[in-house]
Scaffold this active site. Sequence first.
Site, PDB file in Angstrom:
ATOM      1  N   GLU A   1       0.811  -1.201   0.000  1.00  0.00           N
ATOM      2  CA  GLU A   1       0.000   0.000   0.000  1.00  0.00           C
ATOM      3  C   GLU A   1       0.857   1.269   0.000  1.00  0.00           C
ATOM      4  O   GLU A   1       0.533   2.244  -0.673  1.00  0.00           O
ATOM      5  CB  GLU A   1      -0.924  -0.011   1.228  1.00  0.00           C
ATOM      6  CG  GLU A   1      -2.070   0.960   1.082  1.00  0.00           C
ATOM      7  CD  GLU A   1      -2.943   0.991   2.322  1.00  0.00           C
ATOM      8  OE1 GLU A   1      -2.734   0.163   3.225  1.00  0.00           O
ATOM      9  OE2 GLU A   1      -3.818   1.857   2.375  1.00  0.00           O
ATOM     10  N   ASP A   2       1.932   1.247   0.794  1.00  0.00           N
ATOM     11  CA  ASP A   2       2.652   2.502   1.053  1.00  0.00           C
ATOM     12  C   ASP A   2       4.014   2.623   0.383  1.00  0.00           C
ATOM     13  O   ASP A   2       4.688   3.630   0.546  1.00  0.00           O
ATOM     14  CB  ASP A   2       2.847   2.685   2.570  1.00  0.00           C
ATOM     15  CG  ASP A   2       1.519   2.818   3.290  1.00  0.00           C
ATOM     16  OD1 ASP A   2       0.543   3.208   2.615  1.00  0.00           O
ATOM     17  OD2 ASP A   2       1.458   2.529   4.496  1.00  0.00           O
TER      18      ASP A   2
END
Length: 714
Positions: free
Chosen positions: A76-77
């Site tokens: 996600e990051d």
Amino acid sequence: MIRITDILDRISAYNSEADLELVERAYVYSARIHEGQVRLSGEPYLSHPLEVAGLLTELQLDPVSVAAGLLHDTLEDTKATTEDLTRLFGEPVTHIVKGVTKLSGLAFRSSEARQAESIRKMILAMADDIRVILIKLCDRLHNMRTLQFQTEKKQINIAQETLDIYAPLASRLGIHWIKTELEDIAFMYLFPEPYREIANQVAKKKDEQQEYINTIREIIEAKMAEANLPCKVQGRHKNFYGIYQKMINQDVDFEEVYDILAFRIILDTIPQCYQAIGIIHSIWKPIPKRFKDFIGIPKPNMYQSLHSTVIGPFGERVEIQIRTREMNHVARDGIAAHWQYKEKSGFDQKTGAAFAWLRKLVEDQKDIKDPDEFMESVRIELFPDEVYVFSPRGDVLAFPKGATPVDFAYAIHTEVGYQCTGAKVDGRMVPLKYELKTGQRVEIITSPNHRPSKDWLNFVKTAKARSRLRQFVKAEERKLSLALGREMCDKVLRKYHVSLNKYLASGEIEKAVHELGYKTADDLIASVGYGKVTPQQVARYLLPRAEIEDEKETVVTRLKQRIRGRKAKSGILVRGLDDILVRFGNCCNPLPGDPVVGYITRGQGITVHRTSCVHALSMDSERRIELEWAPETEESYPVRIHVLCHDRMGLLANITAAISQGDANILDASVSTRTDKRADCYFTISVSGADHLENVIKSVKKIRHVITASRLAA
Ligand code: MN
């Protein structure tokens, strides 16, 4: 910040064959790919996946889970891709990280339909691999622990979502420690004031409670040692949110939440558990209906334990839980405890059965197209202690299990609650204490002039219904005592040819109000009605002292004083009304155990009659009031009995002996002889109740030459 070496040490402590190398590589990769990122706390971002991995080792999960925990935010990051992860860590780790990433995208605070969709995905992920949810729970726990760095708005949103979704989920999965910590942190952000208050109260009592815990523990340990039962005894607090819920649900103060402390006894085997509960029940009296055997019948989340609440050495309630070491493990870690066994032998049968609801839910959802309907089935599974019912307009209302149409009525509107006379469930009339079930359609029948009954307090489940009913009863009680007090004062004052109204109008009453320690004239007059102050006391402040003659010491006033003196201990209960002045009818001398009824007299409080008394039968129904006897009266009551016997020498002595052997005192006796050589004996004796009297009469009847013996109406 936890270090990777700590994590590796922990894993090898519970799993000596674990693939530590996988975890180490995941750590190195996570550290590199998150490099330069910082959390809102200012810490390097890596601290977050590390803490999550640390929590996963507390659940004693396998290296794949811990590695996935270290990597859970990479997709996600960071610029990491699924291909990267698969190549480096293999399919299982990647699959889990993907699952966690998908869940992170869910927003639960949205509309009902989107919420349903989110939960559906969550359940799917869970059924796909339960480890996804376990990582998500640990992720949420660490985010909650560091919530102070978020904006206030985010704090509230995240805390609410935690309380709505994640804490119940942890509970349903049986992971008790995560559930309670999530609840307490969310509670702190959502309800800061009650939180602080409870935290302060608990802190204030800390030393006292520690001493208490030690005392109880020593008693239990000594008793168990006597019986050769090696055990571990733990004393602990209920969590803050748990205490708060009790206060809300039962509408009580902190002081009244009894089982803030609970004791846990941990033994080796199941037979020992049952033996231990026997010992506990032999030293401390168990409270009826509070014994629960979750060993014989485990909870749906596999929780097993024996529960009982007993009266402890100081007369206090003590909650006791008894279980084996293994059960204690499951009670703490829930499904994770079962997961630990899965590694070796696959999901065992027991676990399979325990989480059948999960599988069933996933299977069911395939056929459910309507998100609301799906949500409904999820709710039933996730929140087994709640019921959901429909209003006639189709609105869904949630209630605690056991809620009744009265709870429903108060939830609609306070006025509906007050005017509720009946209810229909799915079109059929039901009693007001009917237990509602999920899916039912409830309709309340009201009548504008109807007033609620104090008896409703015995069955309502919601705090709203309870507090509104209490308010109503209090107001009624005050109205009644105000009217009574007014009449009683007036009656006394009339003897001196003055009226209460005169003193009220002139303000002279204020002197009595002030001297007797009340705030307003109404308060004072009401307390005359409650029986706390006598009308003579009031008169004494209003009239010149010389004018007041002392209240005559009559049998009635003596009785009245006795009743006043022992109110807290025993006597008669006026249903729902505390502290009202009561006296017993001289006509029928009611005894505890007799069916009785009260009559609201003018100026004398409430008179108690037996329901069979002629006075009771002719009573004005407006002034009738339902009464019951307080349990466990220790008092004695006077009653008259008549004994008809042949007139023979020594018989009277035999009768009095029988009475005193029956533990009854003779207050008065008289004998009159008839011309036919028979004698009527009249006794006034004091007994504790109707049963006691019956025993005494039985033993008198057994005496030779006694013809009959019976209770007299007067
Ligand atoms: Mn995270």
